[in-house]
Design a protein around this motif. Structure first.
Motif, PDB file in Angstrom:
ATOM      1  N   THR A   1       0.841  -1.207   0.000  1.00 27.86           N
ATOM      2  CA  THR A   1       0.105   0.007  -0.056  1.00 27.86           C
ATOM      3  C   THR A   1       0.844   1.081  -0.037  1.00 27.86           C
ATOM      4  O   THR A   1       1.927   1.435   0.787  1.00 27.86           O
ATOM      5  CB  THR A   1      -0.939  -0.126   1.377  1.00 27.86           C
ATOM      6  N   VAL A   2       0.578   2.118  -0.924  1.00 29.85           N
ATOM      7  CA  VAL A   2       1.331   3.543  -1.049  1.00 29.85           C
ATOM      8  C   VAL A   2       0.239   4.736  -1.084  1.00 29.85           C
ATOM      9  O   VAL A   2      -0.913   4.383  -1.225  1.00 29.85           O
ATOM     10  CB  VAL A   2       2.026   3.577  -2.254  1.00 29.85           C
ATOM     11  N   ASP A   3       0.783   5.859  -0.683  1.00 35.13           N
ATOM     12  CA  ASP A   3       0.076   7.203  -0.643  1.00 35.13           C
ATOM     13  C   ASP A   3       0.033   7.663  -1.971  1.00 35.13           C
ATOM     14  O   ASP A   3      -1.062   8.254  -2.449  1.00 35.13           O
ATOM     15  CB  ASP A   3       0.523   8.008   0.514  1.00 35.13           C
ATOM     16  N   ASP A   4       0.889   7.449  -2.848  1.00 36.77           N
ATOM     17  CA  ASP A   4       0.964   8.143  -4.031  1.00 36.77           C
ATOM     18  C   ASP A   4       1.852   7.227  -5.176  1.00 36.77           C
ATOM     19  O   ASP A   4       2.912   6.912  -4.910  1.00 36.77           O
ATOM     20  CB  ASP A   4       1.849   9.439  -3.980  1.00 36.77           C
ATOM     21  N   LEU A   5       1.054   6.944  -6.172  1.00 39.02           N
ATOM     22  CA  LEU A   5       1.865   6.111  -7.093  1.00 39.02           C
ATOM     23  C   LEU A   5       2.771   6.299  -7.683  1.00 39.02           C
ATOM     24  O   LEU A   5       3.634   5.694  -7.963  1.00 39.02           O
ATOM     25  CB  LEU A   5       0.604   5.415  -8.036  1.00 39.02           C
ATOM     26  N   ASP A   6       2.969   7.641  -8.153  1.00 38.60           N
ATOM     27  CA  ASP A   6       3.827   8.136  -8.880  1.00 38.60           C
ATOM     28  C   ASP A   6       5.054   8.292  -8.168  1.00 38.60           C
ATOM     29  O   ASP A   6       6.245   7.908  -8.533  1.00 38.60           O
ATOM     30  CB  ASP A   6       3.661   9.692  -9.504  1.00 38.60           C
ATOM     31  N   VAL A   7       5.136   8.739  -6.906  1.00 35.77           N
ATOM     32  CA  VAL A   7       6.109   8.978  -6.150  1.00 35.77           C
ATOM     33  C   VAL A   7       6.544   7.622  -5.572  1.00 35.77           C
ATOM     34  O   VAL A   7       7.869   7.142  -5.548  1.00 35.77           O
ATOM     35  CB  VAL A   7       5.748   9.647  -4.649  1.00 35.77           C
ATOM     36  N   ALA A   8       5.819   6.662  -5.263  1.00 35.53           N
ATOM     37  CA  ALA A   8       6.236   5.100  -4.917  1.00 35.53           C
ATOM     38  C   ALA A   8       6.982   4.507  -6.166  1.00 35.53           C
ATOM     39  O   ALA A   8       7.846   3.714  -6.137  1.00 35.53           O
ATOM     40  CB  ALA A   8       5.095   4.384  -4.615  1.00 35.53           C
ATOM     41  N   GLU A   9       6.352   4.817  -7.125  1.00 35.05           N
ATOM     42  CA  GLU A   9       6.904   3.922  -8.616  1.00 35.05           C
ATOM     43  C   GLU A   9       8.272   4.518  -8.745  1.00 35.05           C
ATOM     44  O   GLU A   9       9.280   3.461  -9.051  1.00 35.05           O
ATOM     45  CB  GLU A   9       6.073   4.328  -9.781  1.00 35.05           C
ATOM     46  N   LYS A  10       8.511   5.663  -8.506  1.00 34.88           N
ATOM     47  CA  LYS A  10       9.796   6.299  -8.860  1.00 34.88           C
ATOM     48  C   LYS A  10      10.986   5.729  -7.922  1.00 34.88           C
ATOM     49  O   LYS A  10      11.969   5.259  -8.288  1.00 34.88           O
ATOM     50  CB  LYS A  10       9.987   8.039  -8.789  1.00 34.88           C
ATOM     51  N   ALA A  11      10.446   5.654  -6.881  1.00 38.05           N
ATOM     52  CA  ALA A  11      11.297   5.246  -5.573  1.00 38.05           C
ATOM     53  C   ALA A  11      11.758   3.749  -5.726  1.00 38.05           C
ATOM     54  O   ALA A  11      12.925   3.576  -5.625  1.00 38.05           O
ATOM     55  CB  ALA A  11      10.394   5.432  -4.104  1.00 38.05           C
TER      56      ALA A  11
ATOM     57  N   PRO B   1       5.139  -3.852 -18.500  1.00 37.22           N
ATOM     58  CA  PRO B   1       4.313  -3.223 -19.926  1.00 37.22           C
ATOM     59  C   PRO B   1       3.141  -3.020 -19.618  1.00 37.22           C
ATOM     60  O   PRO B   1       2.269  -2.225 -20.138  1.00 37.22           O
ATOM     61  CB  PRO B   1       5.079  -3.621 -21.003  1.00 37.22           C
ATOM     62  N   HIS B   2       2.398  -4.274 -19.086  1.00 42.04           N
ATOM     63  CA  HIS B   2       0.985  -4.598 -18.982  1.00 42.04           C
ATOM     64  C   HIS B   2       0.673  -3.967 -17.479  1.00 42.04           C
ATOM     65  O   HIS B   2       0.897  -4.276 -16.480  1.00 42.04           O
ATOM     66  CB  HIS B   2       0.846  -6.156 -18.757  1.00 42.04           C
ATOM     67  N   GLN B   3      -0.225  -3.160 -17.711  1.00 37.20           N
ATOM     68  CA  GLN B   3      -0.835  -2.336 -16.429  1.00 37.20           C
ATOM     69  C   GLN B   3      -2.299  -2.352 -16.691  1.00 37.20           C
ATOM     70  O   GLN B   3      -2.992  -1.502 -17.200  1.00 37.20           O
ATOM     71  CB  GLN B   3      -0.488  -0.816 -16.544  1.00 37.20           C
ATOM     72  N   PRO B   4      -2.971  -3.246 -15.905  1.00 43.19           N
ATOM     73  CA  PRO B   4      -4.281  -3.581 -16.097  1.00 43.19           C
ATOM     74  C   PRO B   4      -5.381  -2.809 -15.277  1.00 43.19           C
ATOM     75  O   PRO B   4      -6.453  -3.093 -15.468  1.00 43.19           O
ATOM     76  CB  PRO B   4      -4.425  -4.988 -15.679  1.00 43.19           C
ATOM     77  N   GLY B   5      -4.816  -1.835 -14.418  1.00 45.12           N
ATOM     78  CA  GLY B   5      -5.658  -1.044 -13.612  1.00 45.12           C
ATOM     79  C   GLY B   5      -5.062   0.274 -13.211  1.00 45.12           C
ATOM     80  O   GLY B   5      -3.994   0.693 -13.962  1.00 45.12           O
ATOM     81  N   GLU B   6      -5.990   0.933 -12.704  1.00 45.73           N
ATOM     82  CA  GLU B   6      -5.657   2.447 -12.596  1.00 45.73           C
ATOM     83  C   GLU B   6      -5.207   3.069 -10.993  1.00 45.73           C
ATOM     84  O   GLU B   6      -4.618   3.888 -10.783  1.00 45.73           O
ATOM     85  CB  GLU B   6      -6.718   3.402 -13.094  1.00 45.73           C
ATOM     86  N   SER B   7      -5.655   1.955 -10.338  1.00 46.61           N
ATOM     87  CA  SER B   7      -5.491   2.309  -8.887  1.00 46.61           C
ATOM     88  C   SER B   7      -4.068   1.428  -8.039  1.00 46.61           C
ATOM     89  O   SER B   7      -3.891   1.353  -7.218  1.00 46.61           O
ATOM     90  CB  SER B   7      -6.692   1.867  -7.807  1.00 46.61           C
ATOM     91  N   PHE B   8      -3.704   0.661  -9.050  1.00 45.20           N
ATOM     92  CA  PHE B   8      -2.510   0.077  -8.587  1.00 45.20           C
ATOM     93  C   PHE B   8      -1.294   0.042  -9.666  1.00 45.20           C
ATOM     94  O   PHE B   8      -1.852   0.484 -10.953  1.00 45.20           O
ATOM     95  CB  PHE B   8      -2.532  -1.260  -8.327  1.00 45.20           C
ATOM     96  N   ARG B   9      -0.079  -0.232  -9.797  1.00 39.92           N
ATOM     97  CA  ARG B   9       0.880  -0.495 -10.816  1.00 39.92           C
ATOM     98  C   ARG B   9       1.541  -1.651 -10.503  1.00 39.92           C
ATOM     99  O   ARG B   9       1.910  -2.057  -9.347  1.00 39.92           O
ATOM    100  CB  ARG B   9       1.925   0.776 -10.584  1.00 39.92           C
TER     101      ARG B   9
ATOM    102  N   CYS C   1      -0.271  -0.494  -4.588  1.00 39.80           N
ATOM    103  CA  CYS C   1      -1.781  -0.068  -4.398  1.00 39.80           C
ATOM    104  C   CYS C   1      -1.776   1.140  -3.872  1.00 39.80           C
ATOM    105  O   CYS C   1      -1.626   1.298  -2.333  1.00 39.80           O
ATOM    106  CB  CYS C   1      -2.434  -1.238  -4.083  1.00 39.80           C
ATOM    107  N   LEU C   2      -2.922   1.925  -4.167  1.00 46.43           N
ATOM    108  CA  LEU C   2      -3.275   3.132  -3.484  1.00 46.43           C
ATOM    109  C   LEU C   2      -3.855   2.701  -2.262  1.00 46.43           C
ATOM    110  O   LEU C   2      -4.765   1.771  -2.043  1.00 46.43           O
ATOM    111  CB  LEU C   2      -4.124   4.017  -4.465  1.00 46.43           C
ATOM    112  N   ALA C   3      -3.572   3.632  -1.109  1.00 43.55           N
ATOM    113  CA  ALA C   3      -4.155   3.320   0.190  1.00 43.55           C
ATOM    114  C   ALA C   3      -5.672   3.651   0.168  1.00 43.55           C
ATOM    115  O   ALA C   3      -6.234   4.303  -0.539  1.00 43.55           O
ATOM    116  CB  ALA C   3      -3.546   4.088   1.186  1.00 43.55           C
TER     117      ALA C   3
END
Length: 118
Positions: free
Chosen positions: A75-85, A95-103, A116-118
Protein backbone atom coordinates in the motif's frame (compact mmCIF):
# COMPACT_ATOMS: atom_id res chain seq x y z
CA UNK A 1 -6.58 -20.31 19.96
CA UNK A 2 -4.12 -19.96 17.07
CA UNK A 3 -1.62 -22.75 16.55
CA UNK A 4 0.94 -20.33 15.11
CA UNK A 5 1.49 -16.62 14.56
CA UNK A 6 3.26 -14.21 12.21
CA UNK A 7 3.23 -16.35 9.08
CA UNK A 8 6.07 -15.43 6.78
CA UNK A 9 6.22 -15.56 3.04
CA UNK A 10 9.21 -17.36 1.52
CA UNK A 11 10.18 -16.31 -1.99
CA UNK A 12 12.44 -18.37 -4.26
CA UNK A 13 15.16 -16.39 -6.03
CA UNK A 14 18.70 -16.62 -7.41
CA UNK A 15 20.23 -14.08 -4.95
CA UNK A 16 18.53 -13.84 -1.52
CA UNK A 17 20.73 -11.00 -0.31
CA UNK A 18 19.99 -8.79 -3.30
CA UNK A 19 16.24 -9.39 -3.05
CA UNK A 20 16.18 -8.83 0.72
CA UNK A 21 18.10 -5.59 0.24
CA UNK A 22 15.51 -4.45 -2.34
CA UNK A 23 12.49 -5.26 -0.16
CA UNK A 24 14.22 -3.96 2.98
CA UNK A 25 14.74 -0.61 1.24
CA UNK A 26 11.16 -0.52 -0.09
CA UNK A 27 9.53 -1.40 3.26
CA UNK A 28 12.17 0.12 5.59
CA UNK A 29 12.52 -3.24 7.35
CA UNK A 30 15.62 -4.79 8.92
CA UNK A 31 17.63 -6.99 6.53
CA UNK A 32 19.46 -10.17 7.64
CA UNK A 33 21.54 -12.06 5.07
CA UNK A 34 22.99 -15.61 5.23
CA UNK A 35 24.76 -17.49 2.42
CA UNK A 36 21.62 -19.00 0.82
CA UNK A 37 18.85 -17.31 2.81
CA UNK A 38 17.87 -13.77 3.71
CA UNK A 39 15.06 -12.06 5.56
CA UNK A 40 13.44 -8.66 5.99
CA UNK A 41 11.55 -8.07 9.23
CA UNK A 42 9.33 -5.27 10.51
CA UNK A 43 9.72 -4.01 14.07
CA UNK A 44 6.32 -5.56 14.89
CA UNK A 45 7.50 -9.01 13.73
CA UNK A 46 6.11 -9.60 10.23
CA UNK A 47 8.75 -10.89 7.84
CA UNK A 48 9.47 -11.99 4.29
CA UNK A 49 12.12 -14.64 3.67
CA UNK A 50 14.12 -15.31 0.50
CA UNK A 51 15.69 -18.67 -0.34
CA UNK A 52 18.28 -19.35 -3.00
CA UNK A 53 17.16 -21.73 -5.74
CA UNK A 54 19.60 -23.09 -8.31
CA UNK A 55 18.34 -22.75 -11.86
CA UNK A 56 15.70 -20.21 -10.82
CA UNK A 57 13.35 -19.18 -13.64
CA UNK A 58 11.47 -15.92 -13.09
CA UNK A 59 7.71 -15.86 -13.64
CA UNK A 60 6.29 -14.59 -16.92
CA UNK A 61 3.27 -12.39 -16.26
CA UNK A 62 0.53 -11.99 -17.38
CA UNK A 63 1.14 -15.13 -19.47
CA UNK A 64 1.09 -18.40 -17.56
CA UNK A 65 3.98 -20.20 -19.31
CA UNK A 66 5.91 -19.74 -16.08
CA UNK A 67 3.18 -18.73 -13.59
CA UNK A 68 3.76 -16.04 -10.98
CA UNK A 69 2.46 -18.39 -8.23
CA UNK A 70 2.19 -15.45 -5.83
CA UNK A 71 2.76 -11.72 -5.67
CA UNK A 72 2.92 -9.03 -3.03
CA UNK A 73 0.63 -6.02 -2.89
CA UNK A 74 2.02 -3.07 -0.94
CA UNK A 75 0.00 0.00 0.00
CA UNK A 76 1.24 3.46 -0.96
CA UNK A 77 -0.13 7.00 -0.68
CA UNK A 78 1.05 8.22 -4.09
CA UNK A 79 1.57 5.88 -7.06
CA UNK A 80 3.91 8.19 -8.97
CA UNK A 81 6.17 8.88 -5.98
CA UNK A 82 6.26 5.20 -4.95
CA UNK A 83 6.91 4.03 -8.50
CA UNK A 84 9.90 6.34 -8.88
CA UNK A 85 11.27 5.24 -5.50
CA UNK A 86 11.09 1.49 -6.28
CA UNK A 87 12.53 2.02 -9.76
CA UNK A 88 15.46 3.83 -8.10
CA UNK A 89 16.19 0.78 -5.92
CA UNK A 90 16.05 -1.80 -8.70
CA UNK A 91 12.45 -2.55 -9.71
CA UNK A 92 11.27 -2.45 -13.31
CA UNK A 93 7.81 -1.42 -14.48
CA UNK A 94 5.91 -4.14 -16.29
CA UNK A 95 4.54 -3.05 -19.69
CA UNK A 96 1.12 -4.59 -18.90
CA UNK A 97 -0.80 -2.30 -16.52
CA UNK A 98 -4.36 -3.67 -16.14
CA UNK A 99 -5.67 -1.14 -13.59
CA UNK A 100 -5.63 2.50 -12.56
CA UNK A 101 -5.51 2.23 -8.75
CA UNK A 102 -2.34 0.11 -8.75
CA UNK A 103 0.91 -0.37 -10.68
CA UNK A 104 2.53 -3.68 -11.55
CA UNK A 105 6.30 -3.80 -11.17
CA UNK A 106 8.91 -6.55 -11.11
CA UNK A 107 11.43 -6.98 -8.31
CA UNK A 108 15.10 -7.57 -9.21
CA UNK A 109 14.46 -11.35 -9.52
CA UNK A 110 11.45 -10.86 -11.82
CA UNK A 111 8.62 -11.43 -9.32
CA UNK A 112 5.58 -9.22 -9.96
CA UNK A 113 4.45 -6.98 -7.13
CA UNK A 114 1.85 -4.22 -7.03
CA UNK A 115 1.92 -0.74 -5.61
CA UNK A 116 -1.68 -0.14 -4.50
CA UNK A 117 -3.30 3.14 -3.49
CA UNK A 118 -4.22 3.34 0.19
Amino acid sequence: MAIARYPSIVIDCPDPGALATFYGAMLDWKVTISPDWAQVRAEYGQCIDFQQVEGYTPPVWPAQDVPQQMHLDVTVDDLDVAEKAVLDIGATKHPHQPGESFRVLLDPAGHPFCLCLA
